[in-house]
Motif scaffolding. Sequence first.
Motif, PDB file in Angstrom:
ATOM      1  N   ARG A   1      -2.558  -7.174  -8.659  1.00 33.53           N
ATOM      2  CA  ARG A   1      -1.718  -6.460  -7.694  1.00 33.53           C
ATOM      3  C   ARG A   1      -0.357  -6.128  -8.268  1.00 33.53           C
ATOM      4  O   ARG A   1       0.136  -5.015  -8.135  1.00 33.53           O
ATOM      5  CB  ARG A   1      -1.519  -7.305  -6.429  1.00 33.53           C
ATOM      6  CG  ARG A   1      -2.570  -7.071  -5.408  1.00 33.53           C
ATOM      7  CD  ARG A   1      -2.211  -7.760  -4.108  1.00 33.53           C
ATOM      8  NE  ARG A   1      -3.447  -8.285  -3.539  1.00 33.53           N
ATOM      9  CZ  ARG A   1      -3.762  -9.557  -3.536  1.00 33.53           C
ATOM     10  NH1 ARG A   1      -2.922 -10.458  -4.016  1.00 33.53           N
ATOM     11  NH2 ARG A   1      -4.905  -9.940  -3.048  1.00 33.53           N
TER      12      ARG A   1
ATOM     13  N   GLN B   1      -2.535   5.769   1.074  1.00 30.15           N
ATOM     14  CA  GLN B   1      -3.622   4.804   1.275  1.00 30.15           C
ATOM     15  C   GLN B   1      -3.716   4.378   2.732  1.00 30.15           C
ATOM     16  O   GLN B   1      -4.806   4.231   3.274  1.00 30.15           O
ATOM     17  CB  GLN B   1      -3.403   3.575   0.390  1.00 30.15           C
ATOM     18  CG  GLN B   1      -3.719   3.819  -1.069  1.00 30.15           C
ATOM     19  CD  GLN B   1      -3.335   2.630  -1.937  1.00 30.15           C
ATOM     20  OE1 GLN B   1      -2.308   1.993  -1.726  1.00 30.15           O
ATOM     21  NE2 GLN B   1      -4.157   2.342  -2.915  1.00 30.15           N
TER      22      GLN B   1
ATOM     23  N   PHE C   1       0.838  -1.184   0.000  1.00 33.14           N
ATOM     24  CA  PHE C   1       0.000   0.000   0.000  1.00 33.14           C
ATOM     25  C   PHE C   1       0.882   1.247   0.000  1.00 33.14           C
ATOM     26  O   PHE C   1       1.979   1.225   0.546  1.00 33.14           O
ATOM     27  CB  PHE C   1      -0.896   0.021   1.236  1.00 33.14           C
ATOM     28  CG  PHE C   1      -2.067  -0.910   1.146  1.00 33.14           C
ATOM     29  CD1 PHE C   1      -3.279  -0.468   0.644  1.00 33.14           C
ATOM     30  CD2 PHE C   1      -1.947  -2.223   1.546  1.00 33.14           C
ATOM     31  CE1 PHE C   1      -4.359  -1.321   0.546  1.00 33.14           C
ATOM     32  CE2 PHE C   1      -3.030  -3.086   1.451  1.00 33.14           C
ATOM     33  CZ  PHE C   1      -4.237  -2.626   0.948  1.00 33.14           C
TER      34      PHE C   1
ATOM     35  N   TYR D   1      -1.794  -2.043  -8.602  1.00 32.79           N
ATOM     36  CA  TYR D   1      -1.501  -1.788  -7.192  1.00 32.79           C
ATOM     37  C   TYR D   1      -2.451  -2.594  -6.317  1.00 32.79           C
ATOM     38  O   TYR D   1      -3.391  -3.204  -6.805  1.00 32.79           O
ATOM     39  CB  TYR D   1      -1.563  -0.292  -6.871  1.00 32.79           C
ATOM     40  CG  TYR D   1      -2.744   0.422  -7.473  1.00 32.79           C
ATOM     41  CD1 TYR D   1      -2.637   1.049  -8.719  1.00 32.79           C
ATOM     42  CD2 TYR D   1      -3.960   0.464  -6.822  1.00 32.79           C
ATOM     43  CE1 TYR D   1      -3.720   1.695  -9.281  1.00 32.79           C
ATOM     44  CE2 TYR D   1      -5.047   1.111  -7.378  1.00 32.79           C
ATOM     45  CZ  TYR D   1      -4.913   1.721  -8.622  1.00 32.79           C
ATOM     46  OH  TYR D   1      -5.983   2.356  -9.179  1.00 32.79           O
ATOM     47  N   ALA D   2      -2.200  -2.563  -5.002  1.00 35.33           N
ATOM     48  CA  ALA D   2      -2.842  -3.537  -4.108  1.00 35.33           C
ATOM     49  C   ALA D   2      -4.144  -3.054  -3.486  1.00 35.33           C
ATOM     50  O   ALA D   2      -4.717  -3.745  -2.676  1.00 35.33           O
ATOM     51  CB  ALA D   2      -1.870  -3.929  -2.997  1.00 35.33           C
ATOM     52  N   ASP D   3      -4.620  -1.870  -3.854  1.00 33.85           N
ATOM     53  CA  ASP D   3      -5.865  -1.378  -3.282  1.00 33.85           C
ATOM     54  C   ASP D   3      -7.000  -2.338  -3.646  1.00 33.85           C
ATOM     55  O   ASP D   3      -7.266  -2.577  -4.824  1.00 33.85           O
ATOM     56  CB  ASP D   3      -6.147   0.022  -3.851  1.00 33.85           C
ATOM     57  CG  ASP D   3      -7.343   0.671  -3.177  1.00 33.85           C
ATOM     58  OD1 ASP D   3      -8.189  -0.060  -2.631  1.00 33.85           O
ATOM     59  OD2 ASP D   3      -7.420   1.903  -3.202  1.00 33.85           O
ATOM     60  N   ASN D   4      -7.680  -2.885  -2.629  1.00 34.91           N
ATOM     61  CA  ASN D   4      -8.725  -3.874  -2.896  1.00 34.91           C
ATOM     62  C   ASN D   4      -9.898  -3.309  -3.680  1.00 34.91           C
ATOM     63  O   ASN D   4     -10.660  -4.062  -4.274  1.00 34.91           O
ATOM     64  CB  ASN D   4      -9.234  -4.485  -1.591  1.00 34.91           C
ATOM     65  CG  ASN D   4      -8.250  -5.505  -1.059  1.00 34.91           C
ATOM     66  OD1 ASN D   4      -7.807  -6.383  -1.789  1.00 34.91           O
ATOM     67  ND2 ASN D   4      -7.876  -5.375   0.201  1.00 34.91           N
TER      68      ASN D   4
ATOM     69  N   ARG E   1      -6.095   8.904  -8.470  1.00 36.70           N
ATOM     70  CA  ARG E   1      -6.121   7.472  -8.171  1.00 36.70           C
ATOM     71  C   ARG E   1      -7.489   6.892  -8.499  1.00 36.70           C
ATOM     72  O   ARG E   1      -7.593   5.800  -9.029  1.00 36.70           O
ATOM     73  CB  ARG E   1      -5.765   7.217  -6.706  1.00 36.70           C
ATOM     74  CG  ARG E   1      -6.075   5.779  -6.326  1.00 36.70           C
ATOM     75  CD  ARG E   1      -5.161   5.212  -5.285  1.00 36.70           C
ATOM     76  NE  ARG E   1      -3.762   5.452  -5.553  1.00 36.70           N
ATOM     77  CZ  ARG E   1      -3.025   6.242  -4.814  1.00 36.70           C
ATOM     78  NH1 ARG E   1      -3.532   6.857  -3.786  1.00 36.70           N
ATOM     79  NH2 ARG E   1      -1.765   6.413  -5.092  1.00 36.70           N
TER      80      ARG E   1
ATOM     81  N   GLU F   1       9.687  -4.942  -6.521  1.00 39.64           N
ATOM     82  CA  GLU F   1       8.370  -4.487  -6.071  1.00 39.64           C
ATOM     83  C   GLU F   1       7.648  -5.498  -5.187  1.00 39.64           C
ATOM     84  O   GLU F   1       6.564  -5.249  -4.724  1.00 39.64           O
ATOM     85  CB  GLU F   1       7.477  -4.200  -7.289  1.00 39.64           C
ATOM     86  CG  GLU F   1       7.648  -2.785  -7.812  1.00 39.64           C
ATOM     87  CD  GLU F   1       6.832  -2.541  -9.053  1.00 39.64           C
ATOM     88  OE1 GLU F   1       6.199  -3.467  -9.546  1.00 39.64           O
ATOM     89  OE2 GLU F   1       6.863  -1.396  -9.522  1.00 39.64           O
TER      90      GLU F   1
END
Lengths: 269, 354
Positions: free
Chosen positions: B289, A94, A90, B293-296, B8, B353
């Motif tokens: 991801r 965030q 994250f 990116y990892a935002d659910n 975003r 990453e």
Amino acid sequence: MYQASNISFRVRDKIILRDINLNIEPGAFTAIVGPNGAGKSTLLKVMAHEHTHYHGDVTINGKAARSYSAKELAWVRAVLPQTTTVQFTFTVEQIVMLGRHGHKATQKENAAILEEVMTLTGTDHFRERNYLTLSGGEKQRVQLARVLAQVWEETVYPRYILLDEPTSSLDIAQQQLIFSLAKQVCERNIGVMAIIHDLNQAVQFADHLYFLRGGKIIAFGGAQQVFTKSNIEETFCCRVNVYHDPCNNCPYIIPERTVQQPLSISSKV
Amino acid sequence: MNLALPIREYRTAIILSALGIGLVIAVVLSLTIGAVSIPVADVAIIMLQKVGLFQNIAVDSMHEVVLSTIRIPRIIMTILIGAALGVSGAALQGLFRNPLVEPSLIGVSGGSAAAVVLMIVFGGVVIQADGWMYTILLPVLAFAGGLTATFTVLRLSNQTGRTNIAVLVLTGVAINALAGAVIGLAIFYADENQLRTFTFWTLGDLGGASWDKLMIASPLLILSSVGLIFFSPTLNALALGEAEAYHVGVDVEYTKRIVIFLSALAVGVSVSLAGMIGFIGLIVPHVIRVSFYADNRLVLPGSIIGGALLLVLSDIVARTVVSPSELPIGVVTALIGAPFFIGLLMNAKRKNEL
């Protein structure tokens, strides 16, 4: 007011807390000190309503903590743990935004709050970075920003933040910074409760001080009044000398270099 | 400075739209390709006629029949199953805070497979690959077996009213091992024919799609998949840890129960329709991801579209490479997905990453 009255807590037969009475006043910094295993963290978890099978009452702004939902609790109190491990990558922004999870606010309001807390904590210049790549001090400042974002809005009711040894792995500059920020936000009608290991730091920042030992409160009161040689020695079983620092106009301690029996491994165990 | 957030939000919308366009292209491609190849124009006209447009244009009636009785139900089932597997994997990974989790971990697939193999081998009836037993009885059994296993896992990992995640993962492993033993035992007693039926079932099969099945299954699949999306922000908060999520206002126990139930429903229905299709639930969320990116709030909807996309593409390959026969779908998802995923991983490793 955030009040714990007659709190007892046991895990199976082991009594962790006995008959604790504690008040966190809005606008003031309340510190809790005590030796390892005194029950400080447990007390904080009871206060945060994370542990729910306690005896006694925790009331927040006059209402029993048990009658709050998870979301309602999030509106009045935030918690900063010692360390927070985050799975998945994250960004800093965030993470801070997660503090706004339980709130019904517009994106614009949230963005404004985010801006303020990130500027205050000095985390705004690495907002796009991956949280996992930050140093320990930066991580904790980001978590503090998250906690502040949660209770930042000025509301009619006071809000509270609970800090569980938030500086245990930080250098002294970062430690001072975290506590200074916590002290500073008290002005926003926020009450702060912090578990602090370093006694000199505790007396420097706290308005009220509680000494905890063996699950019981040994002494409490105005920080400078109760910061006495006898209270400290009784709580920590360690000889200390209390001096006065004229620069900060604040007492400080230096533990005595006690000459005990020569240390031998067998007698220690 | 305040622009960072809207950008975003835009980014998520852009990525999801791009994936959506990819899915539409894949779907059209899939509808045209097969034993009878149908031109794109015909596909478009027939689809539009279904919603009441261009009624006056004449189209090849065989094309129409092939599309409406075979390809359209099949593509709908493919999309729904891919979506359900993808999103339940993403949701469970988020819930358990563990990137190695896949839907089978909560026992669904193991329970389904055990129930099915017991029926095939000890059911006392001969099950033909195209008889009603195969198309109706096995799905129902698979669903029941899957849910039973999941509820057993949930029940065993209950500790004074809370679901202990560590215990849950371990019980999941144990229940899967038990299911594996039951399957092994059944296989030991199975004859050639039974063995073949079961093996094909475990490899997955999208060929059994029909409107009747879809009538029952699609509401369940849509409900569970869409239901999981609503947990995206909550799963983000859970990335901080369970206690921390509670501190920011998440009702952690409620979230755990509902997410596990919806995932079990999604996977159980999928397995009952098409047998075991592995891999999608594990890989698709990671692809999203690692690539983005990892935002659910991106990963869950992204896994819905991505899961559907991967399964539609795999189905095209499965139907074409050995035409007129068909490769098992589970083989193809892994054949396409694994190298792609390894490539992504290597790339992410180079860029540091992970």
